[in-house]
Design a protein around this motif. Structure first.
Motif, PDB file in Angstrom:
ATOM      1  N   ILE A  78       0.831  -1.188   0.000  1.00  0.00           N
ATOM      2  CA  ILE A  78       0.000   0.000   0.000  1.00  0.00           C
ATOM      3  C   ILE A  78       0.876   1.254   0.000  1.00  0.00           C
ATOM      4  CG2 ILE A  78      -1.814   1.255   1.214  1.00  0.00           C
ATOM      5  CD1 ILE A  78      -2.627  -1.459   0.018  1.00  0.00           C
ATOM      6  N   THR A  79       0.583   2.181  -0.887  1.00  0.00           N
ATOM      7  CA  THR A  79       1.374   3.416  -0.993  1.00  0.00           C
ATOM      8  C   THR A  79       0.614   4.610  -0.434  1.00  0.00           C
ATOM      9  OG1 THR A  79       0.523   3.761  -3.244  1.00  0.00           O
ATOM     10  CG2 THR A  79       2.610   2.576  -3.018  1.00  0.00           C
ATOM     11  N   ARG A  80      -0.286   4.346   0.482  1.00  0.00           N
ATOM     12  CA  ARG A  80      -1.093   5.420   1.053  1.00  0.00           C
ATOM     13  C   ARG A  80      -0.222   6.399   1.831  1.00  0.00           C
ATOM     14  NH1 ARG A  80      -5.428   3.842   5.549  1.00  0.00           N
ATOM     15  NH2 ARG A  80      -3.622   4.072   6.904  1.00  0.00           N
ATOM     16  N   PRO A  81      -0.433   7.700   1.661  1.00  0.00           N
ATOM     17  CA  PRO A  81       0.326   8.674   2.460  1.00  0.00           C
ATOM     18  C   PRO A  81       0.086   8.461   3.950  1.00  0.00           C
ATOM     19  CG  PRO A  81      -0.848   9.746   0.661  1.00  0.00           C
ATOM     20  CD  PRO A  81      -1.335   8.338   0.701  1.00  0.00           C
ATOM     21  N   THR A  82       1.051   8.889   4.744  1.00  0.00           N
ATOM     22  CA  THR A  82       0.930   8.736   6.196  1.00  0.00           C
ATOM     23  C   THR A  82      -0.251   9.548   6.706  1.00  0.00           C
ATOM     24  OG1 THR A  82       3.313   8.441   6.403  1.00  0.00           O
ATOM     25  CG2 THR A  82       2.094   9.029   8.398  1.00  0.00           C
ATOM     26  N   VAL A  83      -1.101   8.886   7.473  1.00  0.00           N
ATOM     27  CA  VAL A  83      -2.267   9.545   8.055  1.00  0.00           C
ATOM     28  C   VAL A  83      -2.009   9.768   9.533  1.00  0.00           C
ATOM     29  CG1 VAL A  83      -4.744   9.397   8.464  1.00  0.00           C
ATOM     30  CG2 VAL A  83      -3.766   8.437   6.372  1.00  0.00           C
ATOM     31  N   VAL A  84      -2.271  10.955  10.001  1.00  0.00           N
ATOM     32  CA  VAL A  84      -2.016  11.325  11.389  1.00  0.00           C
ATOM     33  C   VAL A  84      -3.337  11.623  12.080  1.00  0.00           C
ATOM     34  CG1 VAL A  84      -0.898  12.982  12.919  1.00  0.00           C
ATOM     35  CG2 VAL A  84       0.255  12.246  10.821  1.00  0.00           C
ATOM     36  N   CYS A  85      -3.548  10.994  13.243  1.00  0.00           N
ATOM     37  CA  CYS A  85      -4.737  11.273  14.041  1.00  0.00           C
ATOM     38  C   CYS A  85      -4.557  12.608  14.756  1.00  0.00           C
ATOM     39  CB  CYS A  85      -4.975  10.146  15.040  1.00  0.00           C
ATOM     40  SG  CYS A  85      -6.374  10.440  16.162  1.00  0.00           S
ATOM     41  N   GLU A  86      -5.608  13.388  14.788  1.00  0.00           N
ATOM     42  CA  GLU A  86      -5.563  14.689  15.444  1.00  0.00           C
ATOM     43  C   GLU A  86      -5.496  14.570  16.965  1.00  0.00           C
ATOM     44  OE1 GLU A  86      -6.051  18.188  13.918  1.00  0.00           O
ATOM     45  OE2 GLU A  86      -4.923  16.892  12.592  1.00  0.00           O
ATOM     46  N   CYS A  88      -4.189  11.568  18.816  1.00  0.00           N
ATOM     47  CA  CYS A  88      -3.249  10.618  19.406  1.00  0.00           C
ATOM     48  C   CYS A  88      -2.101  10.339  18.441  1.00  0.00           C
ATOM     49  CB  CYS A  88      -3.967   9.313  19.787  1.00  0.00           C
ATOM     50  SG  CYS A  88      -4.228   8.201  18.386  1.00  0.00           S
ATOM     51  N   PRO A  89      -1.031   9.668  18.899  1.00  0.00           N
ATOM     52  CA  PRO A  89       0.130   9.423  18.018  1.00  0.00           C
ATOM     53  C   PRO A  89      -0.024   8.232  17.075  1.00  0.00           C
ATOM     54  CG  PRO A  89       0.746   9.479  20.368  1.00  0.00           C
ATOM     55  CD  PRO A  89      -0.723   9.330  20.297  1.00  0.00           C
ATOM     56  N   ARG A  90      -1.021   7.377  17.277  1.00  0.00           N
ATOM     57  CA  ARG A  90      -1.118   6.138  16.503  1.00  0.00           C
ATOM     58  C   ARG A  90      -1.396   6.435  15.025  1.00  0.00           C
ATOM     59  NH1 ARG A  90      -5.830   1.896  16.341  1.00  0.00           N
ATOM     60  NH2 ARG A  90      -4.768   0.040  15.508  1.00  0.00           N
ATOM     61  N   ARG A  91      -0.687   5.721  14.127  1.00  0.00           N
ATOM     62  CA  ARG A  91      -0.792   5.973  12.689  1.00  0.00           C
ATOM     63  C   ARG A  91      -1.751   5.019  11.974  1.00  0.00           C
ATOM     64  NH1 ARG A  91       3.933   8.882  11.490  1.00  0.00           N
ATOM     65  NH2 ARG A  91       4.502   9.980  13.406  1.00  0.00           N
ATOM     66  N   GLN A  92      -2.063   3.864  12.571  1.00  0.00           N
ATOM     67  CA  GLN A  92      -2.955   2.915  11.928  1.00  0.00           C
ATOM     68  C   GLN A  92      -4.333   2.985  12.589  1.00  0.00           C
ATOM     69  OE1 GLN A  92       0.005   1.727  13.421  1.00  0.00           O
ATOM     70  NE2 GLN A  92       1.192   2.097  11.541  1.00  0.00           N
ATOM     71  N   GLY A  93      -5.313   2.391  11.918  1.00  0.00           N
ATOM     72  CA  GLY A  93      -6.628   2.307  12.529  1.00  0.00           C
ATOM     73  C   GLY A  93      -7.727   2.808  11.616  1.00  0.00           C
ATOM     74  N   ALA A  94      -8.925   2.894  12.191  1.00  0.00           N
ATOM     75  CA  ALA A  94     -10.117   3.330  11.459  1.00  0.00           C
ATOM     76  C   ALA A  94     -10.272   4.840  11.612  1.00  0.00           C
ATOM     77  CB  ALA A  94     -11.346   2.606  11.994  1.00  0.00           C
ATOM     78  N   TYR A 250       5.863  11.989  15.632  1.00  0.00           N
ATOM     79  CA  TYR A 250       4.623  12.677  15.257  1.00  0.00           C
ATOM     80  C   TYR A 250       4.980  14.043  14.667  1.00  0.00           C
ATOM     81  CZ  TYR A 250      -0.271  14.210  15.718  1.00  0.00           C
ATOM     82  OH  TYR A 250      -1.547  14.650  15.477  1.00  0.00           O
ATOM     83  N   PRO A 251       4.451  14.379  13.507  1.00  0.00           N
ATOM     84  CA  PRO A 251       4.816  15.670  12.890  1.00  0.00           C
ATOM     85  C   PRO A 251       4.375  16.834  13.757  1.00  0.00           C
ATOM     86  CG  PRO A 251       2.959  14.672  11.749  1.00  0.00           C
ATOM     87  CD  PRO A 251       3.478  13.636  12.691  1.00  0.00           C
ATOM     88  N   PRO A 252       5.173  17.885  13.832  1.00  0.00           N
ATOM     89  CA  PRO A 252       4.799  19.034  14.654  1.00  0.00           C
ATOM     90  C   PRO A 252       3.556  19.722  14.127  1.00  0.00           C
ATOM     91  CG  PRO A 252       6.682  19.554  13.267  1.00  0.00           C
ATOM     92  CD  PRO A 252       6.442  18.079  13.112  1.00  0.00           C
ATOM     93  N   GLU A 253       2.822  20.319  15.022  1.00  0.00           N
ATOM     94  CA  GLU A 253       1.631  21.069  14.632  1.00  0.00           C
ATOM     95  C   GLU A 253       2.045  22.215  13.714  1.00  0.00           C
ATOM     96  OE1 GLU A 253      -1.694  21.046  15.232  1.00  0.00           O
ATOM     97  OE2 GLU A 253      -1.619  19.087  16.199  1.00  0.00           O
ATOM     98  N   PRO A 254       1.366  22.371  12.584  1.00  0.00           N
ATOM     99  CA  PRO A 254       1.728  23.478  11.689  1.00  0.00           C
ATOM    100  C   PRO A 254       1.518  24.825  12.369  1.00  0.00           C
ATOM    101  CG  PRO A 254      -0.373  22.482  11.034  1.00  0.00           C
ATOM    102  CD  PRO A 254       0.218  21.606  12.084  1.00  0.00           C
ATOM    103  N   VAL A 255       2.477  25.692  12.210  1.00  0.00           N
ATOM    104  CA  VAL A 255       2.368  27.028  12.791  1.00  0.00           C
ATOM    105  C   VAL A 255       1.408  27.854  11.937  1.00  0.00           C
ATOM    106  CG1 VAL A 255       3.614  29.116  13.427  1.00  0.00           C
ATOM    107  CG2 VAL A 255       4.714  26.873  13.653  1.00  0.00           C
ATOM    108  N   PRO A 256       0.338  28.355  12.510  1.00  0.00           N
ATOM    109  CA  PRO A 256      -0.605  29.144  11.715  1.00  0.00           C
ATOM    110  C   PRO A 256       0.116  30.340  11.083  1.00  0.00           C
ATOM    111  CG  PRO A 256      -1.500  28.676  13.893  1.00  0.00           C
ATOM    112  CD  PRO A 256      -0.068  28.271  13.919  1.00  0.00           C
ATOM    113  N   PRO A 257      -0.101  30.550   9.785  1.00  0.00           N
ATOM    114  CA  PRO A 257       0.573  31.691   9.148  1.00  0.00           C
ATOM    115  C   PRO A 257       0.061  33.013   9.695  1.00  0.00           C
ATOM    116  CG  PRO A 257      -1.089  30.747   7.697  1.00  0.00           C
ATOM    117  CD  PRO A 257      -0.985  29.837   8.871  1.00  0.00           C
ATOM    118  N   LYS A 258       0.898  34.003   9.628  1.00  0.00           N
ATOM    119  CA  LYS A 258       0.475  35.331  10.043  1.00  0.00           C
ATOM    120  C   LYS A 258      -0.692  35.794   9.171  1.00  0.00           C
ATOM    121  CE  LYS A 258       4.656  37.577  11.830  1.00  0.00           C
ATOM    122  NZ  LYS A 258       5.619  38.678  11.564  1.00  0.00           N
TER     123      LYS A 258
END
Length: 563
Positions: A78-86, A88-94, A250-258
């Motif tokens: 599977i070549t699915r891009p990495t999915v991040v839960c908002e 928790c740190p777990r990457r797999q699941g429903a 876990y990727p860092p939270e994106p910094v909201p742009p000014k």
């Protein structure tokens, strides 16, 4: 079959099923879910794919591979891009998509279990395809400053150990961390049959406990590990070190742009380097009326009164050409298309100007035209179809600019009190050409369409002995020649007022920028408002339109000089 028997639902963590609530596996990522837990109304007859795999088109990739005969043997990679839960740190699941308060460039995801445990609701309880916005929830836990006692991170949302009241435990945990470790007591609130009876379970529903206050028999974990080593499909547990490593990645939270009006020059360049940001920028400035001008009179638009056409976006004052356009400011062209899009009028042509070669949008709003033949005798012989195709037929159009600025045309009102351009005096008897068809436009060089003469008395076009310069009005307007809204006259390069030429348009744009700081020097690094950006954009569009005729200006400057 062993996998089906040992599987547990990723949402409720129950492995039992009922005839109406079976466990279904995603054919791509293999996640297992109950029908009710994941909003699956009926068991699919063919392949089934979870929402994440469908969103990233993995379903099409797997289906195409199977059609090519590649689905036999080892599982497909599977070549699915990495999915991040908002939450928790777990990457797999429903996963299910998260609604965002503001338009987001990329979809955000959350485990259905994580969302349920935090009491979040679906946006639509029937579709169950999107969870309500999580911003407020995440900000609450961020302000609390607590961290998971297992993965040592404060990602997303946490749950307190159920012993916080009875034993004063201050530990917090992620739901998925507690389940992955296997040493925490996790009491779900529902199973395959529905919500638990509170009196029939050992602990309050929707609660969990840290390892210290859990009653997990270590031998049961060892038995599960032995089952797995023996070829079973038991749950694989993770160590605390592994959980910490997952959280650390876990990727860092994106910094909201000014906000745009607080960005400096370098920050704006970085903002525009993102294609999505650039699209957002153009959406804002092209729809803004700040600095925009009416396509006919070229007077500035008033944002409090004026509107663009709600379909094609053309801008003109209602009083200039189309007072009957209504509250939505829908132009005549778009109204005509809408009225005839049901297919009832098969022979009707797409509205376009017959007096010039410019597209509808670049020339401004269109008006209906009418023309009367000298005699109907010839047209009775040619037939109704030929008459309709000629300029004498119904539903013919021209740019308001082309018709109103042509001294041989007259503006009248039809039975609906709409302005109509009477072109009788400029249409040839054959109904297929204009009286000026033998003359070329001194700008675009085309013979087709209706041209007007330079209004300056005694004007002689370059290379002509006695003939004045002739132009399509739309060509003259774009090239920066004088197309006066006061006198309704057009003048050539030699006679155009200096405040209308290409250099004057550059000076106008420069003035907008200098007025931003009431300065005589440019300050590109300072901030600008959306209104100022829109004004600069519209001024730049006018400059670029004129620059499209730079070869003509160069020719005139070289041949005539001055101006």
């Amino acid at each position: 079959l062993d996998q089906d028997m040992d599987a547990v639902c990723d949402v409720c963590h129950d492995g039992e099923v009922t005839p109406e609530n079976q466990i279904i596996f995603c054919d791509a990522c293999n996640v297992a879910v109950h029908q009710r837990c994941y909003g699956i109304d009926a068991i699919p007859t063919g392949a089934y794919f979870c929402r994440t795999c469908t969103h990233f088109n993995i379903d099409k990739e797997v289906s195409a591979a199977r059609r090519r005969g590649l689905g036999q043997g080892p599982p497909l990679k599977i070549t699915r891009p990495t999915v991040v839960c908002e939450l928790c740190p777990r990457r797999q699941g429903a996963f299910v998509e998260v609604q965002t308060a503001a338009p987001a460039r990329k979809a955000r995801w959350v485990h259905v279990g994580c969302a349920k445990w935090q009491g979040m609701n679906y946006v639509d309880n029937q579709k169950k395809d999107k969870i309500e916005d999580l911003t407020t929830l995440k900000n609450y836990f961020k302000d609390q400053g607590n961290t998971c006692c297992l993965c040592k991170s404060g990602i997303g949302a946490l749950h307190p150990c159920r012993a916080h009241e009875s034993h004063g435990c201050t530990k917090w945990l992620h739901l998925t961390c507690a389940r992955s470790l296997g040493q925490c007591s996790v009491q779900h609130g529902e199973n395959c049959e529905g919500f638990y009876d509170v009196d029939a379970i050992d602990h309050p529903p929707w609660t969990l406990a840290c390892p210290e206050h859990s009653e997990i028999d270590p031998e049961s974990l060892e038995e599960k590990e032995e089952d797995e080593e023996g070829g079973g499909n038991a749950t694989t547990f993770l160590t605390v070190e592994q959980l910490e490593a997952i959280a650390a990645s876990y990727p860092p939270e994106p910094v909201p742009p000014k906000p745009f009006n607080r960005m400096g020059g370098p920050e704006r360049k970085e903002y525009w380097s993102d294609p999505d940001n650039l699209a957002e920028f153009f959406e804002n400035v092209t729809t803004s009326l700040e600095g925009a001008k009416c396509a006919l009179c070229e007077m500035p638009a008033d944002p409090a009164i004026d509107k663009r056409c709600d379909v094609c976006g053309v801008l003109s004052h209602a009083d200039c050409a189309d007072p009957a356009r209504g509250e939505g400011a829908t132009c005549l062209t778009c109204r005509h298309v809408r009225e005839n899009e049901d297919g009832g009028a098969r022979n009707r042509e797409e509205p376009r100007c017959h007096m010039c070669a410019h597209p509808n949008a670049s020339g401004g709003p269109l008006l209906r035209t009418q023309a009367k033949p000298i005699s109907m005798k010839v047209w009775k012989q040619k037939g109704a179809v030929a008459f309709q195709k000629s300029f004498f037929g119904k539903d013919k159009f021209c740019h308001a600019l082309c018709g109103m600025w042509n001294p041989a045309c007259e503006t009248v009102n039809n039975e609906n009190e709409e302005p109509v351009i009477d072109c009788t005096n400029i249409v040839m008897a054959d109904g297929r050409s204009h009286v000026s068809h033998q003359h070329r436009c001194n700008l675009c060089g085309l013979c087709a369409g209706a041209k007007v003469d330079c209004a300056e008395p005694g004007c002689v076009a370059p290379g002509r002995k006695r003939r004045p310069a002739k132009f399509h009005v739309t060509c003259a307007r774009q090239a920066g020649l004088e197309v006066s809204a006061d006198t309704m006259l057009v003048k050539c390069f030699r006679h155009t007022a200096c405040d209308l030429v290409f250099r004057a348009r550059l000076e106008d744009m420069r003035e907008i920028e200098l007025n931003r700081h009431a300065s005589k020097t440019f300050k590109a690094s300072s901030s600008m408002t959306w209104g100022h950006a829109a004004s600069l954009f519209h001024a730049a569009v006018n400059v670029l339109r004129t620059l499209g005729w730079a070869w003509r200006w160069a020719e005139w400057w070289g041949g005539g000089g001055g101006n």
